[in-house]
Design a protein around this motif. Structure first.
Motif, PDB file in Angstrom:
ATOM      1  N   TYR A  65       0.824  -1.210   0.000  1.00  0.00           N
ATOM      2  CA  TYR A  65       0.000   0.000   0.000  1.00  0.00           C
ATOM      3  C   TYR A  65       0.859   1.261   0.000  1.00  0.00           C
ATOM      4  O   TYR A  65       0.533   2.254  -0.663  1.00  0.00           O
ATOM      5  CB  TYR A  65      -0.934   0.003   1.213  1.00  0.00           C
ATOM      6  N   ALA A  66       1.980   1.228   0.742  1.00  0.00           N
ATOM      7  CA  ALA A  66       2.873   2.390   0.771  1.00  0.00           C
ATOM      8  C   ALA A  66       3.512   2.612  -0.597  1.00  0.00           C
ATOM      9  O   ALA A  66       3.646   3.751  -1.053  1.00  0.00           O
ATOM     10  CB  ALA A  66       3.947   2.187   1.835  1.00  0.00           C
ATOM     11  N   SER A  67       3.892   1.525  -1.285  1.00  0.00           N
ATOM     12  CA  SER A  67       4.466   1.652  -2.627  1.00  0.00           C
ATOM     13  C   SER A  67       3.450   2.227  -3.596  1.00  0.00           C
ATOM     14  O   SER A  67       3.795   3.012  -4.494  1.00  0.00           O
ATOM     15  CB  SER A  67       4.952   0.290  -3.130  1.00  0.00           C
ATOM     16  N   LEU A  68       2.202   1.842  -3.421  1.00  0.00           N
ATOM     17  CA  LEU A  68       1.126   2.364  -4.255  1.00  0.00           C
ATOM     18  C   LEU A  68       1.115   3.892  -4.203  1.00  0.00           C
ATOM     19  O   LEU A  68       1.048   4.574  -5.236  1.00  0.00           O
ATOM     20  CB  LEU A  68      -0.199   1.801  -3.745  1.00  0.00           C
ATOM     21  N   ARG A  69       1.213   4.428  -2.990  1.00  0.00           N
ATOM     22  CA  ARG A  69       1.192   5.882  -2.816  1.00  0.00           C
ATOM     23  C   ARG A  69       2.474   6.524  -3.334  1.00  0.00           C
ATOM     24  O   ARG A  69       2.429   7.566  -3.995  1.00  0.00           O
ATOM     25  CB  ARG A  69       0.976   6.222  -1.349  1.00  0.00           C
ATOM     26  N   ARG A  70       3.620   5.903  -3.000  1.00  0.00           N
ATOM     27  CA  ARG A  70       4.892   6.503  -3.419  1.00  0.00           C
ATOM     28  C   ARG A  70       5.039   6.536  -4.938  1.00  0.00           C
ATOM     29  O   ARG A  70       5.577   7.489  -5.489  1.00  0.00           O
ATOM     30  CB  ARG A  70       6.071   5.751  -2.793  1.00  0.00           C
ATOM     31  N   LEU A  71       4.573   5.509  -5.608  1.00  0.00           N
ATOM     32  CA  LEU A  71       4.671   5.471  -7.074  1.00  0.00           C
ATOM     33  C   LEU A  71       3.602   6.322  -7.747  1.00  0.00           C
ATOM     34  O   LEU A  71       3.721   6.641  -8.929  1.00  0.00           O
ATOM     35  CB  LEU A  71       4.558   4.022  -7.565  1.00  0.00           C
ATOM     36  N   GLY A  72       2.553   6.663  -7.006  1.00  0.00           N
ATOM     37  CA  GLY A  72       1.488   7.479  -7.576  1.00  0.00           C
ATOM     38  C   GLY A  72       0.638   6.726  -8.573  1.00  0.00           C
ATOM     39  O   GLY A  72       0.275   7.253  -9.631  1.00  0.00           O
ATOM     40  N   VAL A  73       0.318   5.463  -8.253  1.00  0.00           N
ATOM     41  CA  VAL A  73      -0.497   4.632  -9.139  1.00  0.00           C
ATOM     42  C   VAL A  73      -1.709   4.104  -8.380  1.00  0.00           C
ATOM     43  O   VAL A  73      -1.735   4.086  -7.147  1.00  0.00           O
ATOM     44  CB  VAL A  73       0.309   3.445  -9.707  1.00  0.00           C
ATOM     45  N   GLU A  74      -2.725   3.681  -9.129  1.00  0.00           N
ATOM     46  CA  GLU A  74      -3.908   3.088  -8.504  1.00  0.00           C
ATOM     47  C   GLU A  74      -3.753   1.592  -8.310  1.00  0.00           C
ATOM     48  O   GLU A  74      -4.457   0.979  -7.501  1.00  0.00           O
ATOM     49  CB  GLU A  74      -5.145   3.381  -9.368  1.00  0.00           C
ATOM     50  N   GLN A  75      -2.847   0.975  -9.078  1.00  0.00           N
ATOM     51  CA  GLN A  75      -2.559  -0.444  -8.953  1.00  0.00           C
ATOM     52  C   GLN A  75      -1.106  -0.670  -9.353  1.00  0.00           C
ATOM     53  O   GLN A  75      -0.625  -0.083 -10.321  1.00  0.00           O
ATOM     54  CB  GLN A  75      -3.488  -1.268  -9.864  1.00  0.00           C
ATOM     55  N   ILE A  76      -0.407  -1.496  -8.586  1.00  0.00           N
ATOM     56  CA  ILE A  76       0.987  -1.811  -8.907  1.00  0.00           C
ATOM     57  C   ILE A  76       1.001  -2.875 -10.012  1.00  0.00           C
ATOM     58  O   ILE A  76       0.394  -3.935  -9.870  1.00  0.00           O
ATOM     59  CB  ILE A  76       1.737  -2.307  -7.655  1.00  0.00           C
ATOM     60  N   ASP A  77       1.692  -2.577 -11.100  1.00  0.00           N
ATOM     61  CA  ASP A  77       1.709  -3.487 -12.250  1.00  0.00           C
ATOM     62  C   ASP A  77       2.301  -4.846 -11.892  1.00  0.00           C
ATOM     63  O   ASP A  77       1.745  -5.886 -12.255  1.00  0.00           O
ATOM     64  CB  ASP A  77       2.519  -2.874 -13.397  1.00  0.00           C
ATOM     65  N   LEU A  78       3.442  -4.833 -11.214  1.00  0.00           N
ATOM     66  CA  LEU A  78       4.121  -6.064 -10.813  1.00  0.00           C
ATOM     67  C   LEU A  78       4.739  -5.849  -9.443  1.00  0.00           C
ATOM     68  O   LEU A  78       5.565  -4.956  -9.269  1.00  0.00           O
ATOM     69  CB  LEU A  78       5.201  -6.446 -11.829  1.00  0.00           C
ATOM     70  N   TRP A  79       4.320  -6.663  -8.483  1.00  0.00           N
ATOM     71  CA  TRP A  79       4.858  -6.589  -7.116  1.00  0.00           C
ATOM     72  C   TRP A  79       5.557  -7.913  -6.820  1.00  0.00           C
ATOM     73  O   TRP A  79       4.995  -8.984  -7.049  1.00  0.00           O
ATOM     74  CB  TRP A  79       3.721  -6.347  -6.126  1.00  0.00           C
ATOM     75  N   GLN A  80       6.791  -7.814  -6.329  1.00  0.00           N
ATOM     76  CA  GLN A  80       7.606  -9.012  -6.128  1.00  0.00           C
ATOM     77  C   GLN A  80       8.064  -9.153  -4.679  1.00  0.00           C
ATOM     78  O   GLN A  80       8.415  -8.153  -4.039  1.00  0.00           O
ATOM     79  CB  GLN A  80       8.834  -8.951  -7.044  1.00  0.00           C
TER      80      GLN A  80
END
Length: 282
Positions: free
Chosen positions: A111-126
């Motif tokens: 969820y934090a990466s979602l905000r930091r990247l400024g996207v509504e959905q993370i394309d690929l999370w590993q």
């Protein structure tokens, strides 16, 4: 021989097979801000113009710094741009990496990466590393939950073996595997073969490492001279030909070096050159 330019991530999301790794855009020890922030922003903004549509980062790069720089440079993102990120390694200082795979932590970081990247959905999370102190099933369950909730579109693993991937696939579709792999280091040949068999993208990190293979007068040097190329371009060209699921992500903070790396697409190795290079790391 022609090499397929694209790969379908998760069987549905097209990306060019030569991407960009964003670890080196932070400070020394992958810690803090870069010495030249403006230069990094300019490099990141050049990626779409240079045809790069696959960017790999992680919450631990900085920490947080790499993701924030990518957002500042590229958001709102050009259509077709795929940004991959990772979680599962906590940072306690420059050069220090600690596996942390508690489910609540992984979910929080996504969820934090979602905000930091400024996207509504993370394309690929590993999953950056499997935490040996937490049952694998709990970590994989958290990833399945993130997929079900739509927080992430595709999911992958990093530094894993075949048994790990098999177990993870009981919980969610594994779109990518990111293991250390290059001309000189091929301990993950079995994982690469598994990825090919199951349509899983294989992201070789540290793709330009060649160690002693870089010695003047050696096979790599001779092939590079023959093509008027750099050893790094030859190493990337070999990776791209090695497998159709191979997705190299060479990283750099230099725009000139970035352009040089991308020149690997234009380098067509002969069958004999490919075979000679393939024998080097065995």
């Amino acid at each position: 021989m022609t090499i397929n330019d694209t790969f379908l991530l998760g069987g549905s999301t097209p990306i060019r097979r030569l991407g960009y790794g964003a670890m080196r855009i932070t400070g020394p020890g992958v810690w803090g801000d870069p010495p030249d922030r403006d230069g990094v922003i300019a490099l990141l903004r050049s990626l779409p113009e240079l045809g790069v549509d696959f960017i790999d980062t992680a919450d631990s790069y900085g920490p947080n710094v790499s993701e924030e720089l990518i957002r500042d440079a590229l958001a709102p993102y050009r259509a077709g741009t795929v940004v991959a990120t990772k979680a599962g390694l906590a940072r306690t200082g420059p050069g220090n990496w600690v596996p942390l795979g508690r489910p609540e932590y992984l979910i929080q970081q996504a969820y934090a990466s979602l905000r930091r990247l400024g996207v509504e959905q993370i394309d690929l999370w590993q999953l950056h590393r499997i935490d040996p102190a937490v049952p694998r099933g709990e970590q994989f369950g958290a990833i399945a939950w993130l997929l079900e909730q739509g927080v992430i579109r595709h999911a992958g693993l990093s530094e894993v073996g075949v048994a790990d991937i098999d177990e993870a696939r009981r919980h969610f579709p594994v779109a990518t595997v990111q293991n250390r792999y290059n001309l000189a280091e091929r301990q993950s040949e079995d994982v690469l073969a598994y990825a090919e068999d199951h349509g899983i993208g294989f992201i070789p990190w540290f793709p330009l490492a060649a160690g002693s293979l870089l010695q003047p007068g050696g096979v790599l040097d001779a092939i590079a001279r023959r093509h008027g190329a750099t050893p790094g371009q030859v190493a990337l060209a070999w990776l791209l030909r090695r497998s159709p699921v191979m997705l190299p992500i060479p990283g750099t903070s230099s725009l000139a070096h970035l352009r040089e790396n991308l020149g690997a697409w234009e380098l067509m190795l002969s069958d004999e050159e490919f075979a000679a290079l393939s024998q080097l790391g065995r």
